[in-house]
Design a protein around this motif. Structure first.
Motif, short mmCIF file in Angstrom:
data_model
loop_
_atom_site.label_atom_id
_atom_site.label_comp_id
_atom_site.label_asym_id
_atom_site.label_seq_id
_atom_site.Cartn_x
_atom_site.Cartn_y
_atom_site.Cartn_z
N ILE A 1 0.84 -1.22 0.00
CA ILE A 1 0.00 0.00 0.00
C ILE A 1 0.87 1.26 0.00
O ILE A 1 0.51 2.25 -0.62
N ILE B 1 1.94 1.73 -3.60
CA ILE B 1 0.85 2.24 -4.44
C ILE B 1 0.59 3.71 -4.14
O ILE B 1 0.41 4.53 -5.04
N ARG B 2 0.62 4.04 -2.84
CA ARG B 2 0.42 5.43 -2.42
C ARG B 2 1.47 6.33 -3.09
O ARG B 2 1.15 7.39 -3.63
N CYS C 1 1.01 7.01 -6.79
CA CYS C 1 -0.08 7.93 -7.13
C CYS C 1 0.18 9.36 -6.64
O CYS C 1 -0.63 10.25 -6.89
N LYS D 1 -6.67 -3.60 -0.90
CA LYS D 1 -7.73 -2.60 -0.95
C LYS D 1 -8.23 -2.24 0.46
O LYS D 1 -8.40 -1.07 0.79
N TYR E 1 -5.46 -0.43 2.48
CA TYR E 1 -5.28 0.93 1.98
C TYR E 1 -6.30 1.86 2.63
O TYR E 1 -5.98 2.95 3.09
N TYR F 1 -5.16 4.90 5.02
CA TYR F 1 -5.20 6.25 4.44
C TYR F 1 -6.60 6.86 4.43
O TYR F 1 -6.77 8.00 3.98
N ASP G 1 -8.87 6.38 2.46
CA ASP G 1 -9.22 6.66 1.07
C ASP G 1 -9.59 5.34 0.41
O ASP G 1 -8.93 4.33 0.66
N GLU G 2 -10.59 5.36 -0.45
CA GLU G 2 -10.93 4.14 -1.21
C GLU G 2 -9.90 4.01 -2.33
O GLU G 2 -9.78 4.91 -3.17
N LEU G 3 -9.20 2.89 -2.35
CA LEU G 3 -8.17 2.68 -3.38
C LEU G 3 -8.76 2.81 -4.78
O LEU G 3 -8.14 3.39 -5.67
N GLU G 4 -9.97 2.29 -4.97
CA GLU G 4 -10.59 2.38 -6.30
C GLU G 4 -10.75 3.83 -6.74
O GLU G 4 -10.49 4.18 -7.90
#
Length: 316
Positions: free
Chosen positions: A20, A23-24, A27, A53, A56, A60, A62-65
């Protein structure tokens, strides 16, 4: 069926926190590091991706999607989002999409429902109710008609025999019934075809097709092609091909999605992602055997950009 191989298996040293964070980071700031996202998603199992998912969101808030939807576009975005859903949830969304709005994408209904196991059907019905707050059977009944509706409703009962026993006597009997329902008479008796193709186990059907050919001198697929039309014909051909060799059926679907003008990216996404943990390695072998070109090379020439890179990464 027999010995089939996936292309994606669970990552052995899976570290959800590291994933995660990566991925963070991918982005954050200007631009997106798509390669980092591809490397993570294409090398984690579906269950691990669902864990990513959830983690994450917990870390955070936050919804990863939603985060990825803001960062990505087009078919690449669609494919990445599809990878974050468990298969039954993804299929529930695909089924709804196929029936929403004007017109019905019957090819999608056929591909999903005619290739499903009993267990799949039950999980699709549950997921459909959960995701869409609607009833799958009621929607199929409203959106289809005639023999296609009867066949799909029959498949939704999830009452196929899934054993491995072959009853030769029954195969002869069914072959005769199919012959009498099809070539043997003027007009085709669809209910006989639908019943046999949706209830018998795959090995039993293979024996029936052999018996049918001995009896009639015709391959069952040729009979179906000359006796049935439209979506019903597609249903029957899918059911027959799946009984014979599901991986070859999916190889054919992938090839059809890339043939001619334009590429059907939705079908590529659906098959490559959902088969990756089941039998995609075997689908690749079938593709090469049938078309004399690797699936990777076919995708390479038909798709582009990050979308292509993601699909090829899933193929391993």
């Amino acid at each position: 069926m027999g010995n089939v191989q996936p292309t994606i298996v669970p990552c052995e040293d899976f570290d959800v926190t590291a994933d995660i964070k990566a991925i963070r980071k991918a982005c954050k700031g200007l631009g997106t590091d798509e390669e980092a996202i591809i490397q993570i998603l294409a090398n984690r199992s579906g269950a691990q991706r669902v864990e990513i998912k959830q983690a994450y969101f917990e870390k955070y808030d936050d919804e990863l999607e939603e985060v990825l939807k803001k960062e990505l576009t087009g078919s690449f975005e669609k494919a990445v989002i599809a990878m974050l859903d468990p298969p039954h949830i993804f299929f529930a969304k695909e089924l709804r999409k196929a029936m929403k709005g004007a017109g019905t994408d019957e090819a999608v209904l056929v591909e999903i429902l005619c290739t499903a196991t009993n267990e799949d059907i039950v999980s699709y019905k549950e997921a459909y109710a959960q995701v869409n707050e609607r009833d799958l059977e009621a929607d199929i009944e409203d959106d289809t008609s005639g023999d296609v509706r009867n066949l799909l409703m029959s498949l939704l009962q999830a009452s196929r025999d899934e054993g491995f026993e072959v009853d030769e006597g029954l195969a002869e009997q069914d072959a005769t019934a199919l012959f009498e329902a099809g070539e043997g008479r003027f007009g085709t008796d669809e209910s006989t075809f639908s019943y046999i193709l949706s209830h018998r186990n795959y090995l039993q059907l293979q024996a029936t097709f052999k018996a049918y050919e001995s009896l009639s001198g015709t391959d069952i697929l040729d009979t179906i092609s000359s006796e049935a039309t439209g979506t019903l014909k597609d249903c029957y051909i899918t059911l027959v091909r799946c009984a014979k060799n599901p991986q070859l059926y999916f190889a054919r679907r992938l090839n059809a999605a890339m043939k001619g003008l334009g590429t059907d990216e939705d079908t590529l996404i659906r098959i490559i992602i959902t088969r990756s943990e089941m039998d995609l390695e075997t689908v690749k072998e079938m593709y090469l055997e049938k078309y004399d070109v690797t699936l990777k090379d076919a995708l390479d020439s038909e798709c582009g950009g990050d979308f292509k890179r993601l699909l090829i990464a899933i193929l391993h």
